[in-house]
Scaffold this active site. Structure first.
Site, mmCIF file in Angstrom:
data_model
loop_
_atom_site.group_PDB
_atom_site.id
_atom_site.type_symbol
_atom_site.label_atom_id
_atom_site.label_comp_id
_atom_site.label_asym_id
_atom_site.label_seq_id
_atom_site.Cartn_x
_atom_site.Cartn_y
_atom_site.Cartn_z
ATOM 1 N N ASP A 1 42.985 37.266 35.527
ATOM 2 C CA ASP A 1 42.135 37.902 36.540
ATOM 3 C C ASP A 1 41.877 39.349 36.148
ATOM 4 O OD1 ASP A 1 40.775 38.547 38.871
ATOM 5 O OD2 ASP A 1 42.619 38.992 39.961
ATOM 6 N N GLU B 1 38.670 44.891 41.831
ATOM 7 C CA GLU B 1 39.936 44.814 42.564
ATOM 8 C C GLU B 1 40.052 45.905 43.629
ATOM 9 O OE1 GLU B 1 41.610 42.301 42.280
ATOM 10 O OE2 GLU B 1 41.587 41.526 40.236
#
Length: 474
Positions: free
Chosen positions: A135, A169
């Site tokens: 990720d 993020e």
């Protein structure tokens, strides 16, 4: 084996066979090696890129020196492939806060003002807690491997823009900056976004744009092993999660969002490393992204009308889809057929009203006892600290034991109630009650959430068709 319990054991055996077939069907494919043809996606080549980008295991959140190093490595690779890259930066404020992301926007050739473009996107930042190999380093490596393949192909009908965003993020900052401020964003009509919420498992296509009738037509023709259904998106919308694709959709882009979610316990932790990034998952995501990017980039139009579909794959063998508007009429027709069959069974003395009532008691008892036992188990797990509190946005690191416990409770409840009421309800008493209750649920789901209704609808249709031979109608 008692005759009245024989059907139960056959049903349990059938469930076991179906479970085994499902586990086998949804395993990611074997990764292609370094000797794969240049025109094919190779997970081995993508993992080599991933090792170069984040193999040092250092987190690289937005604004960090490590993030700058990853960004420079990406720029070098794009330049070696012949892409023209630019850095887009600016201050962005979103729900997660404010920041100054630095996006990488790359193209193979100049895009004229009249062109309609397709976007290939992933984010290169990680969380501060881990190196973000899956990720979303795997997404970035996949984009770069696809970029290599595209550089060797003839130009498609619609130009392709590569976006490697920063600050995902921290609140989808880079995607917001691109959509609201980059000139090319006004020309992008569709996007393929790559994500991960784990380090392994099949790559799910879990979200589309608003014109998903058109999109699923492209998907069915482009993907050899479909892994998707419309229930994913219905569930996803209820979760406190967003990706860059959320921003793209808000800008009226069509397209597809992909993620793999296995080994979620490594997600956003120091364990999200290159060694733990599954090559099979990367292979499947790369194959799917390349196929759909190609389909979008060569589509006759990128302005399809909005239209919703209900869809699902059959053990990755093929995709089944139909317009969402057809779901409620189909559920109503299935219910009418079930009612007619129930009437015929009663008139032929195959069952009676008393047996149907006992069947209804048993069916409701299965549902209530199964839900109650699962809820009690979950409450105990939360109380002893084995499961995070349910009010937050946390997740269960190792969900498999919990899934197995819930499935076992459901089967135990069904088996116990069925055995207890087998003589009172009989097969057809249970069948009538369960089919009619399922038909009602199918109608309710079709009206409230068509995308989530296909399992109930298919169960109702299957029950109705299964009774026809017994009634002499087939």
């Amino acid at each position: 084996m008692a005759a009245e319990n024989r059907g139960l054991w056959f049903a349990l055996a059938g469930i076991a066979v179906l479970l085994a077939a499902t586990l086998a069907a949804y395993r990611p494919p074997a990764p292609r090696g370094p000797d794969a043809p240049n025109g094919e996606f190779s997970a081995h080549r993508a993992k080599a890129i991933l090792q170069d980008l984040v193999g040092n295991g250092v987190p690289h959140p937005i604004g960090s020196p490590a993030g700058a190093q990853v960004r420079d490595a990406i720029l070098r690779r794009l330049a070696a492939l012949g892409y023209s890259s630019e850095l887009q930066s600016g201050l962005v404020c979103a729900s997660g806060g404010c920041g100054s992301p630095i996006n990488i926007v790359a193209t193979l050739s100049p895009i004229s003002p009249n062109d309609e473009a397709v976007l290939l996107a992933a984010h290169y930042d990680s969380v501060p807690a881990g190196p973000g190999a899956s990720d979303d380093g795997a997404g970035v490596a996949t984009v770069l491997e696809i970029a290599r393949i595209l550089a060797a192909r003839p130009p498609p009908r619609h130009p392709i823009v590569v976006l490697l965003s920063d600050g995902e993020e921290a609140g989808l900052l880079g995607a917001s900056l691109f959509v609201h401020e980059h000139p090319l964003a006004k020309q992008v009509r569709a996007a393929v976004n790559l994500e991960a919420r784990g380090t392994s498992g099949p790559s799910f296509m879990f979200e589309t744009g608003a014109a998903n009738t058109w999109l699923m037509g492209l998907y069915a023709s482009a993907i050899a092993r479909p892994v998707t259904n419309s229930l994913y998106y219905v569930v996803y919308k209820q979760l406190p999660n967003d990706t860059d694709f959320t921003v793209f959709k808000s800008a009226a882009m069509q397209g597809f969002n992909f993620a793999f979610i296995g080994n979620v316990g490594r997600y956003h932790t120091p364990l999200d490393t290159v060694a733990n990034a599954d090559a099979g998952s990367i292979q499947q995501q790369g194959d799917s992204a390349l196929a759909l990017l190609t389909a979008l980039a060569n589509a006759p139009t990128l302005r399809p009308p909005p239209a919703e579909s209900v869809f699902f794959d059959v053990l990755t063998l093929r995709l089944i889809a139909w317009p969402a508007a057809d779901t409620l009429p189909a559920a109503l027709l299935a219910m009418l057929l079930l009612l007619a069959e129930a009437r015929m069974l009663v008139r032929r003395n195959a069952t009676n009203r008393r047996a149907v009532v006992w069947g209804a008691v048993g069916t409701l008892g299965m549902w209530v006892s199964g839900v109650a036992l699962c809820a009690a188990l979950l409450a105990v797990a939360v109380a002893v600290g084995r499961v995070p509190p349910l009010g937050g946005s946390s997740w269960i690191a190792q969900p498999l034991p919990m899934h197995m416990a819930a499935a076992s409770i459901a089967l135990l409840a069904a088996g116990a109630v069925s055995a207890w009421l087998a003589r009172r309800a009989g097969f057809w008493g249970f069948w009538v009650a369960a089919s009619l209750l399922g038909g009602l649920l199918s109608i309710a789901a079709a009206a409230a959430a068509p995308g989530a209704s296909f399992a109930l609808l298919l169960t109702s249709i299957g029950a109705a068709l299964g009774a026809l031979p017994h009634l002499g109608l087939m």
